[in-house]
Design an enzyme around this catalytic site. Structure first.
Site, PDB file in Angstrom:
ATOM      1  CB  CYS A  22      -0.915   0.039   1.233  1.00  0.00           C
ATOM      2  SG  CYS A  22      -1.606  -1.534   1.734  1.00  0.00           S
ATOM      3  CE  LYS A  39      -1.682   1.009  -3.460  1.00  0.00           C
ATOM      4  NZ  LYS A  39      -2.339  -0.276  -3.512  1.00  0.00           N
ATOM      5  CB  ALA A  94       8.053 -18.741  13.043  1.00  0.00           C
ATOM      6  CD  GLU A 102      -3.809  -0.233  -6.581  1.00  0.00           C
ATOM      7  OE1 GLU A 102      -4.637   0.194  -5.761  1.00  0.00           O
ATOM      8  OE2 GLU A 102      -2.953  -1.093  -6.294  1.00  0.00           O
ATOM      9  N   GLY A 118      -2.931 -12.593  -9.200  1.00  0.00           N
ATOM     10  CA  GLY A 118      -3.463 -13.085  -7.930  1.00  0.00           C
ATOM     11  C   GLY A 118      -2.391 -13.241  -6.863  1.00  0.00           C
ATOM     12  CB  ALA A 162      -9.358   2.893  -2.428  1.00  0.00           C
ATOM     13  CG  HIS A 187     -21.361  24.610  -4.446  1.00  0.00           C
ATOM     14  ND1 HIS A 187     -21.564  23.712  -5.475  1.00  0.00           N
ATOM     15  CD2 HIS A 187     -21.250  25.837  -5.020  1.00  0.00           C
ATOM     16  CE1 HIS A 187     -21.586  24.370  -6.623  1.00  0.00           C
ATOM     17  NE2 HIS A 187     -21.400  25.666  -6.382  1.00  0.00           N
TER      18      HIS A 187
END
Length: 457
Positions: free
Chosen positions: A48, A51, A115, A181, A264, A343, A438
Site C-alpha cells: 500500500c 504503491k 518460524a 494501479e 493473484g 479503493a 460546494h
C-alpha cells in the site's frame, strides 16, 4: 499448570501482527513476534504505502500539463526513476524503524527468522524454540506467477518497486486492482503500457459501471487494455528485450522491456506446519477461521491476508485488534466483514463501499439506482478529457443506501466518508437531507435525485 514462555506468539510482523501484538502487550500480555523479512509487512514494505507513493509520482505528469490552463508553466521538467525509488526506500526504512522502535519501547520481543509450528504451543525459529499459550499466524500473502514457458523473465509487484530503471514498454498480465494501479503508475511515468486480461472486463467483483468507466478513462490516458486475452509464452530476445505471445493482439506477439504478472496472491502458509497440526486450510492454503479469527485448533488464530477472507490492510488491523481483545481484553470480539470500503489507486482512482448493483439485486430483489457522470470543475480550465462517475445503490423496500461507488479524483477520500453512512444504514432521504459542501465532487452524492432504471431480480 503448564507454563509458557509467552502469552502470545505472533508469526509475521505486518499490519495485523503488529496491531495484535501492541494491543495484547498494552493489555498486559507477554508477547513475542517473529519476522523473516522486514518489520512492517506487505503494506509498508512492498504494498500500500510504496504503491501510493508511486501513484502520486505518476499523477504529477498530468498536473504539470493541467497547470497551463491555470496560467502556470514550468519548462524543462524532468523525471528520475532512480531518485523516486531512492526516496521511496528512505521513507519505507523510516516507517519500518518506527515499528521496530515501538516494539522495543513496549517490551515486545522481536525474533528474526522463519518460524514453524512444532505443536499447538511450540514455535521453532531456526535452532531457537519458544512456547506460547496462544499463537497468531499473520504471515500475509504473496504474488503468484502462472505456469507458462519463460515465466522466469516476468516480475511481480514485489520486484516492480525495485526496478533499477523505468521500462519503456510494459506488459501487465491481469485485470485486478494491482494490475490497474501499476498500469496507471507506469503509464503516468512515461512507459508504453499494455494490459492483457483473460476476463471480459477489468476489476472483477467491482460494480459493472465502475469497471466500464475505469476502462474507458484508462484508455483515454493511453493504456491499451486487451480483454479475453491470455499470455502463453515469454522469451528473452538477443537485445535483452522480451517478446510475449499475447492472444487478442495483431500478430499475437508483443515486444516489451518488462512483463509484470498481477494474476493473484496466495496466503503464506507453506512450511509453517499448520496442516500437520490439524489446522484447517482452504483450497488456496488460507487458514479457515471463525468470526473471532480462531482456527480449527482453538489456541491458534489467523488474521489478515493469510486467512483468505478480505485482503485489505485495515481489515488485518481490525482483525488483529479483535484477537487481542478476545484473548486479553475480557471480551470475545468478532470482526464484521460487511460494508468494508476499499479503493483502487488507479489513474483515475476508484472508491467503493457496500454492495454492487448486481449483488444488491441478488440480495434484495429490487433496487433503486442513482448515478451521475460529469466533467469535474478542475478540468473546465485544464481542458483534460476526464470524467467522474458516482453511483448509489438503494434497497427499494427500505430506501437504505446499500452501496456507494465512485471513479474520479479523490474517490478513496470521498468514499471513506460515505462508508460511515452506509455502515450506519442511512437512507436515501437522509443523504438528500444533508447539506453538501460546494463546489466539490463529493456533494454530488447528496444531489442525486433521478433514478435510472432500477435493478430487478
Amino acid at each position: 499448570m503448564t507454563r509458557f514462555d509467552y502469552d502470545l506468539f505472533v508469526i509475521g510482523a505486518g499490519s495485523g501482527g503488529i496491531r495484535a501484538s501492541r494491543i495484547s502487550r498494552h493489555l498486559g500480555a507477554k508477547v513475542a513476534i517473529a519476522e523473516n523479512y522486514r518489520i512492517g509487512g506487505t503494506c509498508v514494505i512492498r504494498g500500500c504505502i510504496p504503491k501510493k507513493l508511486l501513484a502520486y509520482a505518476a499523477h504529477y505528469a498530468e498536473d504539470l500539463e493541467d497547470m497551463r490552463g491555470y496560467g502556470w508553466s514550468i519548462e524543462g521538467a524532468t523525471f528520475s526513476w532512480p531518485a523516486l525509488i531512492a526516496n521511496k526506500n528512505r521513507e519505507i526504512a523510516r516507517l519500518s524503524a518506527v515499528y521496530t522502535e515501538g516494539f522495543a519501547k513496549t517490551g515486545i520481543v522481536v525474533i528474526e527468522g522463519t518460524a514453524k509450528l512444532l505443536d499447538a504451543h511450540t514455535v521453532a525459529i531456526g535452532e531457537r524454540r519458544a512456547t506460547a499459550q496462544n499463537i497468531l499466524v499473520a504471515t500475509g500473502g504473496g504474488p503468484v506467477k502462472p505456469a507458462i514457458p519463460g515465466i522466469e523473465h516476468a516480475i511481480t509487484s514485489n520486484e516492480a518497486f525495485e526496478l533499477p530503471a523505468l521500462p519503456k514498454r510494459v506488459l501487465i498480465v491481469g485485470g485486478g486492482y494491482i494490475a490497474a494501479e501499476f498500469a496507471g503508475i507506469f503509464n503516468g511515468l512515461g512507459s508504453e503500457v499494455t494490459v492483457s486480461y483473460r476476463g471480459e472486463q477489468i476489476l472483477r467483483r467491482f460494480d459493472d459501471d465502475v469497471r466500464r468507466h475505469l476502462h474507458d478513462e484508462m484508455g483515454k490516458k493511453g493504456v491499451r487494455i486487451v480483454l479475453n486475452s491470455t499470455v502463453s509464452r515469454i522469451e528473452r530476445r538477443a537485445d535483452g528485450s522480451l517478446e510475449a505471445a499475447v492472444s487478442g493482439l495483431p500478430g499475437g506477439k508483443l515486444e516489451c522491456d518488462a512483463v509484470m504478472v498481477a494474476t493473484g496472491r496466495t496466503p503464506n502458509t507453506a512450511r509453517l506446519g499448520l496442516a500437520e497440526l490439524g489446522v484447517e486450510l482452504d483450497e488456496a492454503g488460507g487458514v479457515v477461521v471463525d468470526r473471532f479469527c480462531r482456527s480449527s485448533v482453538p489456541n491458534i488464530y489467523a488474521v489478515g491476508d493469510v486467512n483468505h477472507r478480505l485482503a485489505l490492510t485495515p481489515v488485518a488491523i481490525r482483525e488483529g485488534a479483535a484477537v487481542a481483545m478476545t484473548l486479553f481484553g475480557g471480551v470475545e470480539t468478532p470482526f464484521d466483514l460487511d460494508d468494508v470500503p476499499s479503493a483502487v489507486f488507479s489513474q483515475p482512482a476508484v472508491g467503493t463501499v457496500g454492495l454492487t448493483e448486481a449483488r444488491a439485486v441478488e440480495k434484495f430483489g429490487q433496487v433503486d439506482i442513482y448515478k451521475t457522470n460529469f466533467r469535474p470543475l478542475r478540468h473546465t480550465l485544464s481542458g483534460r478529457d476526464e470524467r467522474t462517475f458516482m453511483k448509489l445503490v438503494v434497497d427499494a423496500a427500505t430506501q437504505r443506501v446499500v452501496g456507494a461507488h465512485m471513479v474520479g479524483a479523490d474517490a478513496p477520500e470521498i468514499i471513506q466518508g460515505s462508508a460511515i453512512a452506509v455502515k450506519a444504514r442511512l437512507t436515501k432521504a437522509q443523504f438528500d437531507a444533508t447539506v453538501g459542501i460546494h463546489p466539490t465532487s463529493a456533494e454530488e452524492f447528496l444531489t442525486l435525485r433521478e433514478k435510472t432504471a432500477g435493478g430487478l431480480k
